[in-house]
Design a protein around this motif. Structure first.
Motif, short mmCIF file in Angstrom:
data_model
loop_
_atom_site.label_atom_id
_atom_site.label_comp_id
_atom_site.label_asym_id
_atom_site.label_seq_id
_atom_site.Cartn_x
_atom_site.Cartn_y
_atom_site.Cartn_z
N LEU A 243 0.85 -1.20 0.00
CA LEU A 243 0.00 0.00 0.00
C LEU A 243 0.88 1.24 0.00
O LEU A 243 1.95 1.25 0.64
N ASP A 244 0.43 2.29 -0.70
CA ASP A 244 1.22 3.52 -0.61
C ASP A 244 0.92 4.18 0.75
O ASP A 244 0.03 3.75 1.47
N ARG A 245 1.70 5.20 1.03
CA ARG A 245 1.65 5.80 2.36
C ARG A 245 0.23 6.24 2.74
O ARG A 245 -0.24 5.97 3.84
N GLY A 246 -0.43 6.89 1.81
CA GLY A 246 -1.78 7.39 2.08
C GLY A 246 -2.74 6.26 2.39
O GLY A 246 -3.49 6.31 3.37
N TYR B 38 0.30 14.65 5.90
CA TYR B 38 0.97 15.93 5.67
C TYR B 38 2.10 15.71 4.66
O TYR B 38 2.99 14.89 4.89
N GLY B 39 2.03 16.40 3.54
CA GLY B 39 3.07 16.25 2.52
C GLY B 39 2.86 15.05 1.62
O GLY B 39 3.73 14.74 0.81
N ALA B 40 1.72 14.38 1.76
CA ALA B 40 1.46 13.22 0.90
C ALA B 40 1.31 13.66 -0.55
O ALA B 40 1.62 12.92 -1.47
N HIS B 41 0.81 14.86 -0.75
CA HIS B 41 0.66 15.41 -2.11
C HIS B 41 1.28 16.80 -2.14
O HIS B 41 1.50 17.41 -1.09
N LYS B 42 1.53 17.27 -3.37
CA LYS B 42 2.18 18.57 -3.50
C LYS B 42 1.27 19.70 -3.04
O LYS B 42 1.72 20.74 -2.59
N THR B 43 -0.01 19.49 -3.18
CA THR B 43 -0.96 20.51 -2.75
C THR B 43 -2.01 19.86 -1.85
O THR B 43 -1.90 18.68 -1.54
N TYR C 216 -5.22 14.67 2.11
CA TYR C 216 -5.47 13.59 1.16
C TYR C 216 -6.39 14.04 0.02
O TYR C 216 -6.99 13.22 -0.67
N LEU C 217 -6.50 15.35 -0.14
CA LEU C 217 -7.20 15.96 -1.27
C LEU C 217 -8.69 15.62 -1.35
O LEU C 217 -9.26 15.55 -2.44
N VAL C 218 -9.31 15.39 -0.20
CA VAL C 218 -10.75 15.18 -0.18
C VAL C 218 -11.42 16.53 -0.47
O VAL C 218 -10.96 17.58 0.02
#
Lengths: 592, 275
Positions: A87-90, B225-230, A123-125
């Motif tokens: 699994l990736d970190r997220g 935190y920091g998992a994505h660039k934005t 996590y861009l929700v």
């Protein structure tokens, strides 16, 4: 066959030492935890409970380093049982996550809603999805209506519940709770444990908890894992766990166990045949009651809480506090009209919720703060009239966090520091330091840096280096914080000996078992005032005081009242009285 | 949390409705103008502008400004009253006539004007800075700069600092208390003792701060935190046309004034060299 939440297969873990060498911490561990279950991890202080928890989340070895072998499979919501590595970190952290001991370490934003939303934002929700998830998570921990509150103005219990909600908002399959109540006062502990119960009722989640507050949690968990040496035993049901090991878990392994279980196991050890190992006072009352080993409860004692406090007759007071008030520049009446005598030879407990004024009072006792009104005298002389260093030699203060107290490079120097200040001749100094080092079992670490000791060793050193110069008064802040049953007992026995040798020992604590078992006298504080002064028996018999100071009597106090008609403070006392009153209850307690 | 008086204060004011970028333009404009200004009139104008913004448009009581202002005011007063004695003919308004005779040195109007200019300069910067701090939600700040391409972790750092600072301060206080209780360096000369206590304080705070920081970093990581660039932002960023107009107007005026100042300076320099 039940579905597993995670499976640990032949898993080993080594710490990476600064020298580059490896030190084995977990050796070929295998176990699995059922989905949706509530699991308690037990183990003595320093046994590796947190190491196991951090490995389950993947913080070891990915973040803190170290080496591992074997596999940890986690039950991903869509992918099923997969190796964590795949699994990736997220995905990994949204499957297994962790709540830490100290809420202060986890809160990173300024309002409650932002805090709960923080991980989701990362996590861009989408914001439109975040809001209902955050609201749901706050509901699940009983924090409805808190979303706009400042995180800086929350109590400890509220902060920990916010941190728990922040984890729940991520909707993990497994949540590990690492001693979530260890930094909280009794009211905060109650809040967090209630929130965990609410979560259990509402959320489909596997909870794994490392917790010392066993009286509240032990009967609620489905299974227990025991970390012992390099191995992990279990999972076993709590009853099976206790029945298999008996009192050995407390006496030899130093684990805290519920007081009802202590009574049950001790009765079993004394040859009483019991149908089951008891986890709660209610179970004990039911079984012993059914067997006729029970007295009708006596009516509760009447007591006027606001009336004059009862003073315990004792030796001359070494500290006298009269009409003391204290205000900070930005907060008034932190202490109001406090009167108190502290006597030589007694163990005095100061209790109350966070912010009730306990620490401020301690600071006044040791001359750190000059009271805004009233006087504090030590040996008849006002604290303000002492040179601070002279007063500090008479009144020793021991911090809750031992590391804050260390000022020297080695254990030996740390111990010798106080005696050097007293200009004790070198020969005598060496003799006294060696003797105390032996007493606190640190003689083999005398050249080590105090910062490199284990938690238990640090605590022993912090106490020893303050008492070696034989102060008249010793004040301890949360002396048993982070200690297992055996270490806590040894420390308090040491304090008892100090008191017997003539010192006045005062301890500030949230641990009511400690108060019940060791305190000669208690002072309860609320809103900067002393609302109670008297013996522990009297304290726990005063519901108004307990409510005002947000305290709770230890379980044995309540169930012994049911069993004997009058309460006892310690389990040993209850067992002795059961024996004295009814003879060995052995055969009659056997349930069909 | 008295240590956090610099933090955001919830209100509904024109400054709260401004987007952080426009507010940044305002603060930049005030600061650069104040620093390079040599006219007492402009200094007074800046002070009046920033004071008015603080008093009437920030939604924060002047008492809150005063709570922090009283800490820096002594330094501003020292600058205002001491520096005129060191004035050496700097260009300013007023005549060269003696204004005050003192036992140390007579003060000219120009010297007094110079002192006043210094005081007004720091007062203007102080008011503008505090207005910014009191009316800008840290999350909005992160969001505003993140949208303009800056790494959000970098901009989030001050917010973390704000949240974590009190506990770090408390750690320092506790260690200092330990030093007093244990009488660290009692056998040393006062200067050596101070050095010993500073060394110990720095070491202990670094060690314990790093340990705590490690846990905090871990707590951030496991929350993505920091998992994505934005990242996304729950909180809608405030924005108003009036605010943008105000911010850009301040900025343009400041740039214009700076250009004029540089032109004046170049003219003086030319005449000095040519003369």
């Amino acid at each position: 066959m039940p579905e597993p939440a995670f499976v640990v297969e032949d898993y080993s873990f080594w710490f990476k030492l600064p020298t580059g060498e490896r030190r084995l911490a977990l050796d070929s561990v295998s176990f699995s935890v059922e989905k949706g279950s509530f699991v308690l991890i037990l183990g003595e202080s320093g046994s590796g409970k947190s190491t196991l928890a951090l490995n389950l989340v993947g913080i070891y070895p990915d973040y803190f380093g170290g080496f591992n072998e074997g596999r940890i499979l986690v039950n991903h919501r869509t992918k099923g049982l997969v190796n964590r590595r795949e699994l990736d970190r997220g995905e990994r952290f949204q499957t297994v996550n962790m709540l830490f001991q100290n809420p202060e370490d986890q809160i990173v934003t300024l309002t409650v809603e932002e805090e709960v939303a923080f991980a989701l934002e990362n996590y861009l929700v989408r914001p439109s999805d975040i809001r209902p998830r955050a609201a749901r998570a706050l509901d699940q921990v009983g924090l409805q209506g808190f979303k706009d509150r400042s995180t800086l103005k929350l109590s400890g219990g509220e902060k920990q519940r916010v941190a728990l909600a922040a984890m729940l908002a991520m909707e993990p399959s497994v949540l590990i709770l690492d001693e979530p109540t260890s930094n909280l006062d009794p009211a905060g502990t109650e809040e967090v444990l209630d929130a965990i119960r609410l979560v259990r009722e509402q959320v489909d989640i596997t909870l794994v908890i490392v917790e010392h507050e066993v009286d509240r949690i032990f009967h609620q968990v489905d299974e227990v894992l025991l970390v012992d040496g390099l191995a992990v035993h279990g999972p076993e049901s709590p009853r099976e766990f206790l029945a298999k090991r008996g009192m050995r878990v407390r006496d030899e392994m130093g684990l805290w166990i519920p007081q009802a279980s202590e009574v049950s196991l001790e009765l079993a050890r004394r040859g009483v045949s019991l149908s089951r190992t008891h986890l709660t006072g209610e179970e004990l009352i039911d079984d012993l009651g059914a067997a006729g080993v029970r007295e009708p409860a006596a009516p509760p004692p009447e007591r006027n809480v606001t009336g004059p406090p009862r003073l315990v007759a004792a030796a001359e007071p070494v500290i006298t506090v009269r009409g003391v008030g204290f205000s900070y520049p930005t907060k008034s009446d932190v202490l109001s009209d406090v009167d108190l005598d502290i006597h030589k030879g007694e163990l005095l407990a100061i209790v109350g919720q966070n912010g009730s004024g306990k620490s401020t009072l301690a600071s006044c006792l040791m001359g750190l703060f000059e009271p805004t009104s009233g006087t504090v005298t030590v040996d008849g002389k006002r604290t303000g009239d002492y040179k601070f260093a002279d007063l500090a030699r008479r009144v020793a203060y021991i911090f809750q966090v031992p590391e804050k107290q260390f000022i020297r490079k080695s254990v030996y120097e740390e111990m010798a520091h106080g005696l050097k200040a007293l200009k004790v001749p070198t020969e005598e100094l060496e003799r006294r330091v060696d003797a105390v080092l032996k007493t606190v079992r640190l003689d083999e670490r005398k050249d080590s840096s105090p910062f490199l000791l284990s938690h238990g060793q640090k605590r022993r050193l912090s106490v020893a280096c303050m008492v070696i110069s034989e102060p008249e008064v010793v004040i301890l802040d949360e002396p048993t914080f982070g200690q297992d049953w055996r270490q806590a007992g040894r420390l308090m026995d040491f304090m008892r000996r100090l008191a017997d040798d003539g010192a006045a020992v005062t301890f500030i604590t949230h641990d009511m078992r400690l108060v019940a078992e060791y305190a000669d006298r208690c002072v309860a504080m609320s809103d900067g005032r002393i609302i109670f002064e008297g013996g522990p028996h009297e304290l726990f018999s005063s519901p108004d005081v307990l409510t005002a100071a947000k305290l709770k009597a230890p379980p044995v106090f309540d169930f012994s009242k049911e069993l004997l008609g009058e309460p006892t403070l310690a389990t040993t006392e209850l067992i002795d009285q059961l024996e004295a009153r009814f003879g060995r209850p052995g055969a009659v307690v056997q349930r069909s | 949390m008295d240590d956090l008086e610099l933090s955001y204060k919830e209100a509904k004011s024109p400054f709260h409705r401004m987007d952080p970028f426009s507010k940044t333009l305002y603060v930049l404009a005030v600061s650069t103008t104040a620093i390079f200004n040599s006219s007492l009139y402009v200094g007074i104008g800046l002070f009046v502008l920033t004071f008015s913004c603080a008093a009437f448009f920030s939604g924060v009581s002047l008492r809150a400004y005063w709570k922090l202002g009283k800490v820096v005011l002594p330094f501003i007063l020292i600058l205002t009253f001491v520096f005129p004695f060191f004035y050496a003919g700097q260009l300013s308004i007023g005549s060269e006539d003696i204004a005050i005779r003192t036992p140390i040195k007579d003060l000219s109007w120009a010297a007094l004007g110079f002192g006043a200019l210094l005081g007004l300069r720091f007062l203007a910067i102080g008011f503008a800075g505090l207005t910014y701090a009191f009316t800008t939600h840290p999350s909005d700040l992160v969001q505003a700069f993140s949208r303009r391409g800056l790494n959000y972790r970098l901009v989030h750092a001050p917010v973390l600092g704000l949240v974590l600072f009190p506990s770090f301060l408390q750690l320092g206080r506790d260690i200092s208390t330990t030093q007093r209780i244990r009488d660290l360096g009692a056998d040393l000369h006062p200067i050596a003792r101070k050095w010993a206590s500073l060394k110990h304080l720095a070491f202990s705070m670094l060690l314990m701060g790093l340990r705590r920081g490690q846990t905090q970093a871990m707590a951030l990581d496991i929350r993505g935190y920091g998992a994505h660039k934005t990242r996304t932002f729950l909180r809608p960023i405030p924005s108003s046309v009036a605010g943008r107009v105000f911010g850009w107007t301040c900025f343009v005026l400041a740039v214009t004034y700076l250009v004029l100042q540089i032109g004046n300076l170049a003219g003086h320099l030319q005449s000095d060299l040519g003369g």
